[in-house]
Design a protein around this motif. Sequence first.
Motif, PDB file in Angstrom:
ATOM      1  N   PRO A   1      -8.762  -3.777  -0.635  1.00 46.97           N
ATOM      2  CA  PRO A   1      -7.721  -4.560  -1.424  1.00 46.97           C
ATOM      3  C   PRO A   1      -7.539  -5.950  -1.217  1.00 46.97           C
TER       4      PRO A   1
ATOM      5  N   ARG B   1      -7.204   1.420  -6.489  1.00 47.46           N
ATOM      6  CA  ARG B   1      -7.531   2.654  -5.642  1.00 47.46           C
ATOM      7  C   ARG B   1      -9.067   2.576  -5.133  1.00 47.46           C
TER       8      ARG B   1
ATOM      9  N   GLU C   1      -7.633  -8.416  -4.677  1.00 45.33           N
ATOM     10  CA  GLU C   1      -6.618  -9.276  -4.842  1.00 45.33           C
ATOM     11  C   GLU C   1      -7.175 -10.728  -4.872  1.00 45.33           C
TER      12      GLU C   1
ATOM     13  N   ILE D   1       0.810  -1.000  -0.166  1.00 46.75           N
ATOM     14  CA  ILE D   1       0.178   0.251   0.081  1.00 46.75           C
ATOM     15  C   ILE D   1       0.890   1.296   0.069  1.00 46.75           C
TER      16      ILE D   1
ATOM     17  N   TYR E   1      -3.089   0.464  -3.770  1.00 49.23           N
ATOM     18  CA  TYR E   1      -2.659  -0.862  -3.046  1.00 49.23           C
ATOM     19  C   TYR E   1      -2.141  -1.622  -4.604  1.00 49.23           C
ATOM     20  N   THR E   2      -0.937  -2.081  -4.508  1.00 45.31           N
ATOM     21  CA  THR E   2      -0.396  -2.876  -5.641  1.00 45.31           C
ATOM     22  C   THR E   2      -0.179  -4.328  -5.182  1.00 45.31           C
ATOM     23  N   TYR E   3      -0.046  -5.235  -6.329  1.00 48.81           N
ATOM     24  CA  TYR E   3       0.130  -6.675  -6.085  1.00 48.81           C
ATOM     25  C   TYR E   3       0.812  -7.064  -7.212  1.00 48.81           C
TER      26      TYR E   3
END
Length: 407
Positions: free
Chosen positions: A197, A20, A201, A2, A7-9
């Motif tokens: 988030p 977002r 995911e 985050i 939020y990235t994965y």
Amino acid sequence: MIKEEFYTYTLPNGIKGIHRNIRSGVARCALIVGAGSRDEQRGEYGIAHFTEHGLFKGTEHRKAYQVNCRLENLGGELNAFTTKEDTTVHATVLRSDFAKAAELISDVVFHSTFPDKELDKEREVIVDEINTYKDSPMDMIYDTFEDMIFEGSELGHNILGRKVDLLRHNSQAIHRFVERTHTTDQMVFASIGAISPARIEQIATRYFASQKATKRSYSRIAPKAHTPFEREVTKHTHQAHCIIGNRAYSIAEDKRLPLSLLINILGGPCANSRLNVSVRERKGLSYNIEASYTPYSDAGMALIYFSSEHCNADLCREIIDNELHKLQSDRLTSRQLSMAKRQYIAQMTISTEGSEGYMLGIGRSMLVHGEVDTLDEAFKKIEAVTAAQILEVANEVFTNNSTLIYR
């Protein structure tokens, strides 16, 4: 991970994700694939765009009408577009239908069958699209100028292709193109909406992680230097249409930000841009005059476009040359620079309210850079731009310009 707003994965097969979380009853998502018209080989021109159309023509699990109705029956929508460097499939739905949108995007991107019978019909649709562009001098001159300024390179051919090219593209050709270019290391799943988030995911893993991990086996070739040109084409149009421009910085270069500010000052969307004031407001010579900057992964172009009565075209060009000379000779005052930054930051902030465009922007940034600046980080970079940098890029980019004019 985050990072304030995002939020990235990364999924096990290499597909990246960025989300977002915003307060809204509407959710949007897109799978951005780093494969566009510049990834076409000779004999394939137009196939990236044809592939995009073919994604809606049936999958291993759905017929074409089922693809089209899946989200529309829920009040949502599914769409796609192709650029020189990527193909994007995106959806807008109610938040409660987000998982359905993700599943449908996964189905059309990874399980499309591209049936020849459907492709034959879609080929005629694209021919009509090509003819529509030919009937619009403003659209056509942009494409023609870009083909000329990147002539001989991967970027130097039209996204739509030519009618004769389309006849070569069948299901087998599309499958070959997809296998070579639609690799998981060149994909980003971007989303925006009031969804946690963890849930994002989970959905991405369910619908995208099962795809086999693949990597691009070729490298793009940066365009070589070009020779400036001045070309006049007789089109018998009611107005003259003209583009003046040059090669510019890639999306990876630091100078892209001073150039973006310069373009906004010169011919951005606001009524107080220098070209709008000098050509339209003071002289009444043109209804449409604008400047633009298009950065690619290893190149870019900066353009000025205007249309006018034929008898006014040369005067418009003279005024444009004068405005460019001022920007190349006179450093912006501290007040002018401050106002330009404030205007640009405000435009960026307002643009984030359009959630679809914002989502697509952060997705492409994730694809190209592997990360996205927060708004605060972006604003700090803008504030750090100096008048000397803007003067420098004005001289580097708008010297020895090329010109294309339709009369």
